[in-house]
Design an enzyme around this catalytic site. Structure first.
Site, PDB file in Angstrom:
ATOM      1  N   HIS A 193       0.818  -1.211   0.000  1.00 15.95           N
ATOM      2  CA  HIS A 193       0.000   0.000   0.000  1.00 15.95           C
ATOM      3  C   HIS A 193       0.858   1.269   0.000  1.00 15.95           C
ATOM      4  O   HIS A 193       0.337   2.382   0.032  1.00 15.95           O
ATOM      5  CB  HIS A 193      -0.911  -0.035   1.241  1.00 15.95           C
ATOM      6  CG  HIS A 193      -2.080   0.878   1.174  1.00 15.95           C
ATOM      7  ND1 HIS A 193      -2.377   1.781   2.174  1.00 15.95           N
ATOM      8  CD2 HIS A 193      -3.045   1.030   0.241  1.00 15.95           C
ATOM      9  CE1 HIS A 193      -3.466   2.451   1.867  1.00 15.95           C
ATOM     10  NE2 HIS A 193      -3.899   2.018   0.689  1.00 15.95           N
ATOM     11  N   LYS A 240       3.270   4.466  -0.981  1.00 18.59           N
ATOM     12  CA  LYS A 240       3.179   5.453  -2.045  1.00 18.59           C
ATOM     13  C   LYS A 240       4.353   6.422  -1.928  1.00 18.59           C
ATOM     14  O   LYS A 240       4.451   7.167  -0.951  1.00 18.59           O
ATOM     15  CB  LYS A 240       1.866   6.223  -1.952  1.00 18.59           C
ATOM     16  CG  LYS A 240       0.604   5.339  -2.002  1.00 18.59           C
ATOM     17  CD  LYS A 240      -0.546   6.011  -1.309  1.00 18.59           C
ATOM     18  CE  LYS A 240      -1.807   5.183  -1.358  1.00 18.59           C
ATOM     19  NZ  LYS A 240      -1.702   3.898  -0.684  1.00 18.59           N
ATOM     20  N   ASP A 284      16.181  11.582  -8.235  1.00 19.87           N
ATOM     21  CA  ASP A 284      17.613  11.849  -8.024  1.00 19.87           C
ATOM     22  C   ASP A 284      18.038  11.737  -6.558  1.00 19.87           C
ATOM     23  O   ASP A 284      19.018  12.377  -6.143  1.00 19.87           O
ATOM     24  CB  ASP A 284      17.995  13.230  -8.582  1.00 19.87           C
ATOM     25  CG  ASP A 284      17.981  13.258 -10.105  1.00 19.87           C
ATOM     26  OD1 ASP A 284      18.039  12.177 -10.720  1.00 19.87           O
ATOM     27  OD2 ASP A 284      17.893  14.356 -10.679  1.00 19.87           O
ATOM     28  N   LYS A 329      -4.609  10.309   5.055  1.00 17.53           N
ATOM     29  CA  LYS A 329      -4.323   9.530   6.265  1.00 17.53           C
ATOM     30  C   LYS A 329      -3.311  10.328   7.077  1.00 17.53           C
ATOM     31  O   LYS A 329      -2.115  10.342   6.763  1.00 17.53           O
ATOM     32  CB  LYS A 329      -3.733   8.153   5.909  1.00 17.53           C
ATOM     33  CG  LYS A 329      -4.582   7.332   4.918  1.00 17.53           C
ATOM     34  CD  LYS A 329      -3.928   7.330   3.586  1.00 17.53           C
ATOM     35  CE  LYS A 329      -4.471   6.332   2.600  1.00 17.53           C
ATOM     36  NZ  LYS A 329      -5.873   6.177   2.474  1.00 17.53           N
ATOM     37  N   ASP A 351      -0.580  15.996  20.473  1.00 17.75           N
ATOM     38  CA  ASP A 351      -0.090  16.981  21.446  1.00 17.75           C
ATOM     39  C   ASP A 351       0.459  18.245  20.789  1.00 17.75           C
ATOM     40  O   ASP A 351       1.459  18.826  21.226  1.00 17.75           O
ATOM     41  CB  ASP A 351       0.977  16.353  22.349  1.00 17.75           C
ATOM     42  CG  ASP A 351       0.384  15.278  23.253  1.00 17.75           C
ATOM     43  OD1 ASP A 351      -0.839  15.238  23.411  1.00 17.75           O
ATOM     44  OD2 ASP A 351       1.168  14.455  23.780  1.00 17.75           O
TER      45      ASP A 351
END
Length: 534
Positions: A190, A192, A197, A432, A437
């Site tokens: 999953h 990504k 370079d 996601k 805090d």
């Protein structure tokens, strides 16, 4: 017919039936044997070519290396980053980075569609390779149906190598592989990332396809990526290398049918036709108007410089062999620790499970303010996952967790510029991210669900940034209440949903935006013992 003839005929009929039965049993068993053999015949990997990312010394000599060197010298040991929340900016950044690549381009994705934006980015890889750039493309094989010819053509280029993660042997009937090799086929990559370079990388929630870049007519995803420079890019490249060399990554030539390299000319022609379409005009404009890469090359890109930690699953997770301490959730726990004040969590596929509800409840009892944004049933693209979340809503609310469910916004009212960090005019949430805090922020591919935790491999950044955490908090404070339903728990134990609009507050006493049958279907799915798959 005399008695003996009748006996002979009866005997012949019995023998004939037995022979026919035997014949069909042999056929059935032969077919089963062929199916099993077909699904068990993944090729050997001993002779795979070996390749690794550039060293820092090699990559510093590139234009991108020279461009980011000043910022790195001014902020030793730190990483520079900017969030990419706008869909067109995210697309343009990838295209423009591919356009300035000089030595290497590494792309790792769960989904890469052959639609408008996917075709344009495929051709960007092709053009990079024509300039002498070494291109490595690592795709999860679960979402490649219909792309075999394109991938084989790219793989035929001398400067492009394509690998498929946990590939399907059967290219046309993939359910056959699931049936006979479910344990492996159910585990997907999953991750990504898009790295050029070994100097600039893009990591986050977006796959490659029109719905992720605001070009689709139907489902449009609100998402978030991070463009980063600095030492963390070297970590991403090293992580790509270990996935590239893992036992789950198969060279394209071992899986795909070989085709002539001239097929690449067809890809180039398809891309040229796509560029001339009306639908592509906004993306061509974005390539011209997006200032990121131009400003980056002249050292004029305003970045925040801070500490960024990469977290990633051991690729052995793709075969069920990773140790718990080598997996992303454990890495997050070590880096972030236990929240003490607040936590704002954004997850499109939020399935907390009993263990998660217990953990959130314990934090809430300790005074931690927890706010969660996920998709509403009307906005989600995966209804069974919503069922896995819906069964825990009452427990979370009773514990003091605040729940928001993003409303679906009609595609014909979408705006091209985002109105928030992860709340845009998209019709479904896909970002996601979470903040802890008011200091630490995670952005990546990890969903708070059992699939991300136990089955799929994931990748992300933990960023020390009070400024980015403040943006997330600000989005929750100012935008989420007007873009999402707030779920409440009534005194009688029933759920209700509050919707804010310009005329005031609207109360819904049943799941808003969907009909009876869809609500009933989700309720039924929530009773099934499939939470571990979600």
């Amino acid at each position: 017919m005399n008695h003996q003839e009748k006996v002979n005929r009866c005997h012949y009929s019995m023998v004939s039936r037995k022979e026919r039965l035997s014949y069909w049993l042999r056929i059935i068993f032969s077919l089963i044997a062929c199916l099993i053999a077909g699904c068990a015949s993944l090729p050997e990997l001993e002779n795979r070519a070996v390749s690794t990312g550039l060293s820092l010394d090699e990559s510093r000599a590139t234009r991108l290396g020279q461009a980011v060197s000043r910022g790195m010298e001014e902020h030793p040991g730190k990483n520079g980053f900017i969030p990419l929340s706008n869909a067109m900016d995210a697309f343009a950044a990838r295209m423009l980075l591919a356009g300035v690549a000089e030595k290497t381009l590494d792309a790792q994705y769960y989904i890469w569609h052959g639609d408008l934006t996917g075709t344009l980015l495929f051709e960007a890889l092709h053009k990079s390779a024509d300039r002498g750039v070494r291109v490595r493309l690592l795709l999860d094989d679960n979402n490649t149906p219909g792309l075999d010819m394109v991938l084989a053509a790219l793989n035929a280029h001398p400067n492009i190598e394509v690998r498929l993660f946990n590939p399907f042997v059967s290219r046309k009937l993939r359910l056959k592989d699931y049936f006979f090799d479910f344990s492996r086929c159910n585990r997907r990559m999953h991750n990504k990332s898009f790295t050029v370079d070994n100097q600039v990388t893009i990591v986050g929630g977006r796959n490659i396809g029109d719905e992720y870049f605001g070009a689709a007519e139907g489902m449009l995803f609100a998402d978030l990526d991070i463009l980063a420079v600095g030492p963390v890019v070297d970590e991403v490249t090293a992580d790509f290398d270990r996935y590239w060399a893992s036992e789950s990554s198969y060279p394209g030539e071992l899986i795909l049918k070989s085709i002539p390299s001239s097929t690449l000319d067809q890809l180039a022609e398809t891309a040229r036709s796509a560029e001339q379409s009306v639908a592509a005009q906004a993306y061509i404009d974005a390539l011209r108007d997006t200032p990121f890469i131009a400003n980056l090359l002249i050292g004029n890109l305003a970045m925040e410089w801070t500490e960024i930690r990469m977290v990633s699953d051991d690729p052995a997770k793709g075969l069920g062999r990773a140790e718990p301490e080598a997996m992303l959730p454990e890495q997050l726990r070590e880096i972030i620790g236990v929240p003490t004040m607040d936590m704002e969590l954004v997850s499109p596929y939020f399935v907390p499970t009993a263990a998660g509800v217990s953990a959130f409840s314990a934090l809430a009892r300790q005074g931690v303010n927890i706010r969660v944004l996920t998709n509403s049933l009307e906005a989600t693209d995966v209804a069974p996952v919503h069922a896995g979340y819906a069964k825990w809503r009452k427990d979370l609310l009773a514990a003091g967790v605040t729940l928001y469910e993003l409303r679906r916004i009609a595609p014909n009212t979408r705006q091209r510029k985002g109105v928030g960090l992860f709340v845009t005019s998209g019709s479904s949430l896909h970002a996601k991210t979470f903040s802890v805090d008011k200091t630490l922020v995670f952005v990546g591919s990890f969903n708070f669900d059992p699939r991300s935790t136990n089955l799929n491999t994931e990748l992300g950044f933990v960023i020390e940034s009070p400024a980015l955490a403040a943006k997330i908090k600000g989005t929750f404070d100012a935008l989420v209440p007007f873009s999402a339903y707030e779920v409440r728990l009534a005194e009688d134990g029933r759920l209700y949903w509050l919707e804010q609009d310009k005329d005031g507050t609207i109360r819904h006493d049943s799941e808003p935006g969907v009909g009876f049958w869809k609500r009933t279907g989700v309720r039924f799915i929530s009773l099934l013992p499939i939470e571990w798959l979600l």
